[in-house]
Design a protein around this motif. Structure first.
Motif, PDB file in Angstrom:
ATOM      1  N   ALA A 170       0.852  -1.187   0.000  1.00  0.00           N
ATOM      2  CA  ALA A 170       0.000   0.000   0.000  1.00  0.00           C
ATOM      3  C   ALA A 170       0.889   1.238   0.000  1.00  0.00           C
ATOM      4  N   THR A 171       0.272   2.413  -0.013  1.00  0.00           N
ATOM      5  CA  THR A 171       1.035   3.661   0.013  1.00  0.00           C
ATOM      6  C   THR A 171       1.761   3.781   1.346  1.00  0.00           C
ATOM      7  N   VAL A 172       3.071   3.968   1.264  1.00  0.00           N
ATOM      8  CA  VAL A 172       3.906   3.947   2.461  1.00  0.00           C
ATOM      9  C   VAL A 172       3.906   5.316   3.143  1.00  0.00           C
ATOM     10  N   CYS A 173       4.019   5.291   4.472  1.00  0.00           N
ATOM     11  CA  CYS A 173       4.102   6.529   5.239  1.00  0.00           C
ATOM     12  C   CYS A 173       5.127   6.375   6.348  1.00  0.00           C
ATOM     13  N   GLY A 174       5.655   7.504   6.811  1.00  0.00           N
ATOM     14  CA  GLY A 174       6.630   7.483   7.887  1.00  0.00           C
ATOM     15  C   GLY A 174       7.957   8.053   7.459  1.00  0.00           C
ATOM     16  N   TYR A 175       8.880   8.100   8.398  1.00  0.00           N
ATOM     17  CA  TYR A 175      10.159   8.785   8.182  1.00  0.00           C
ATOM     18  C   TYR A 175      11.232   7.846   7.648  1.00  0.00           C
ATOM     19  N   SER A 176      12.076   8.362   6.771  1.00  0.00           N
ATOM     20  CA  SER A 176      13.352   7.744   6.437  1.00  0.00           C
ATOM     21  C   SER A 176      14.327   8.876   6.129  1.00  0.00           C
ATOM     22  N   LYS A 177      15.615   8.556   6.113  1.00  0.00           N
ATOM     23  CA  LYS A 177      16.619   9.582   5.821  1.00  0.00           C
ATOM     24  C   LYS A 177      16.407  10.168   4.430  1.00  0.00           C
ATOM     25  N   VAL A 251      -4.238  13.132  10.689  1.00  0.00           N
ATOM     26  CA  VAL A 251      -3.073  14.025  10.762  1.00  0.00           C
ATOM     27  C   VAL A 251      -3.415  15.265  11.591  1.00  0.00           C
ATOM     28  N   LYS A 252      -4.589  15.828  11.328  1.00  0.00           N
ATOM     29  CA  LYS A 252      -5.055  17.009  12.078  1.00  0.00           C
ATOM     30  C   LYS A 252      -5.075  16.717  13.583  1.00  0.00           C
ATOM     31  N   LYS A 253      -5.657  15.591  13.968  1.00  0.00           N
ATOM     32  CA  LYS A 253      -5.797  15.269  15.403  1.00  0.00           C
ATOM     33  C   LYS A 253      -4.427  15.067  16.066  1.00  0.00           C
ATOM     34  N   VAL A 254      -3.551  14.296  15.401  1.00  0.00           N
ATOM     35  CA  VAL A 254      -2.234  14.037  15.984  1.00  0.00           C
ATOM     36  C   VAL A 254      -1.476  15.347  16.197  1.00  0.00           C
ATOM     37  N   CYS A 255      -1.502  16.222  15.176  1.00  0.00           N
ATOM     38  CA  CYS A 255      -0.749  17.470  15.266  1.00  0.00           C
ATOM     39  C   CYS A 255      -1.384  18.447  16.263  1.00  0.00           C
ATOM     40  N   GLU A 300       3.404  10.880  14.000  1.00  0.00           N
ATOM     41  CA  GLU A 300       4.217  11.200  15.176  1.00  0.00           C
ATOM     42  C   GLU A 300       5.713  11.200  14.825  1.00  0.00           C
ATOM     43  N   GLU A 301       6.122  10.180  14.102  1.00  0.00           N
ATOM     44  CA  GLU A 301       7.531  10.036  13.732  1.00  0.00           C
ATOM     45  C   GLU A 301       7.981  11.179  12.821  1.00  0.00           C
ATOM     46  N   LEU A 302       7.131  11.554  11.882  1.00  0.00           N
ATOM     47  CA  LEU A 302       7.443  12.668  10.985  1.00  0.00           C
ATOM     48  C   LEU A 302       7.538  13.977  11.765  1.00  0.00           C
TER      49      LEU A 302
END
Length: 332
Positions: A170-177, A251-255, A300-302
């Motif tokens: 699926a469409t990936v999300c989250g942090y990487s370098k 995204v709105k709620k987390v931020c 959160e990670e982003l």
């Protein structure tokens, strides 16, 4: 756990960079083969990682570079549906024409396992609530058309000494370098954190999502699984199937909760009609794999990466945006 020599095309990319580092930390010997259009995130400084600058269309270079490996993991591609705005010939040559020669080269080099990262966007536009692996492929762009057309080209060459497995993430999300900020969750988080509002294009399109941590877990599974459980198999790998507008609300709620500030959501029309709801039961039933990490965790990670200034100039720097970067580099 057995340690392998793993050859990864696109190993310096968005998922590839984080995956390569984690595999190396686990004790595997990693060879990355990558054009380095987006740099290599200093992966060549990490123990157990070798980085080779190369283009998968150069089959002789790829074949020579991949000798001596146990596993061939193919991630490299022109990876946005909109990337075909770039140059259809480029995308055709990268995403389709060099694929079978690459499989043949891997087999000739006596590499025993070929893992192919296809995409869940091969399903295109589907009203079905649970799209399983046997669902007809209904590609809306040449990108997802070609990704689907490569799948049988791998299966064509498998045998008892050459295992092939295909997964449709699926469409990936989250942090990487090597972060991408042109993917749904990452786009919305960038807007929320840095602009104080979220811009949603369309909103009713259904999208399956996958935290980058679960993508990496799935690849580890394909590396270690007995060949009789995965050979010639296709697996959907996804988690939360949500409308884009509902992803925006997450995204709105987390931020808002994290930073105690109001985030507005704005809606605009979109030409992107891709909408599909994938079912990932098969990978659980056959391999006992279930995703563990959520969209909320990715956001959160982003946000933590933004807090630590790990993603500077997030709207201006083209390195975060596939199409913009390749246009600026005039990639042919």
């Amino acid at each position: 756990m057995k340690k392998y020599k793993i050859f990864i095309t696109g190993g310096a990319g968005y998922v590839g960079s984080r995956l390569s580092e984690e595999l190396a930390e686990s004790g595997h010997s990693i060879t990355i083969f990558d054009t380095e259009y987006f740099g290599n995130s200093n992966l060549d400084k990490i123990k157990n990682i070798k980085v080779i600058k190369g283009d998968i269309r150069d089959i002789n270079h790829l074949s020579e570079s991949s000798k001596g490996n146990d596993i061939f993991l193919h991630l490299a591609c022109i990876s946005n549906d909109t990337s075909f705005a770039l140059n259809e010939k480029l995308s055709t040559s990268v995403n389709l024409e060099c694929f079978e020669p690459m499989v043949i080269a891997a087999k000739k080099n006596k590499i025993s396992r070929f893992i192919y990262a296809s995409t869940s966007s091969v399903y295109g536009l589907s009203e079905k609530k649970d799209v399983k692996e046997d669902h007809p492929l209904l590609p809306l762009t040449l990108y997802n058309k070609y990704k689907g057309e490569c799948e049988p080209l791998l299966i064509k060459h498998t045998d008892e000494n050459f295992t092939g497995v295909i997964f449709r993430p699926a469409t990936v999300c989250g942090y990487s370098k090597r972060i991408r900020l042109d993917l749904t969750v990452n786009i919305l988080t960038n807007f929320a954190y840095n602009k104080g509002y979220i811009k949603v294009f369309g909103g009713d399109q259904m999208r399956p999502n996958l935290n980058i941590k679960d993508y990496i877990r799935a690849v580890n599974l394909f590396i270690d699984a007995p060949k009789n459980e995965i050979n010639n198999e296709i697996f959907n790998v996804g988690y939360q199937n949500l409308k884009v507008k509902d992803i925006a609300l997450i995204v709105k709620k987390v931020c808002e909760d994290k930073y105690n500030k109001k985030i507005d959501v704005q809606f605009e029309s979109s030409d992107d009609k891709r909408s599909y709801h994938i079912n990932s039961d098969k990978i659980y039933e056959k391999l006992n794999f279930k995703p563990l990490h959520t969209i909320e965790e990715a956001v959160e990670e982003l946000c933590e990466a933004f807090d630590k200034d790990k993603i500077p100039n997030s709207f201006e720097n083209d390195i975060y945006y596939n199409v913009k970067r390749m246009l600026n580099l005039n990639v042919q």
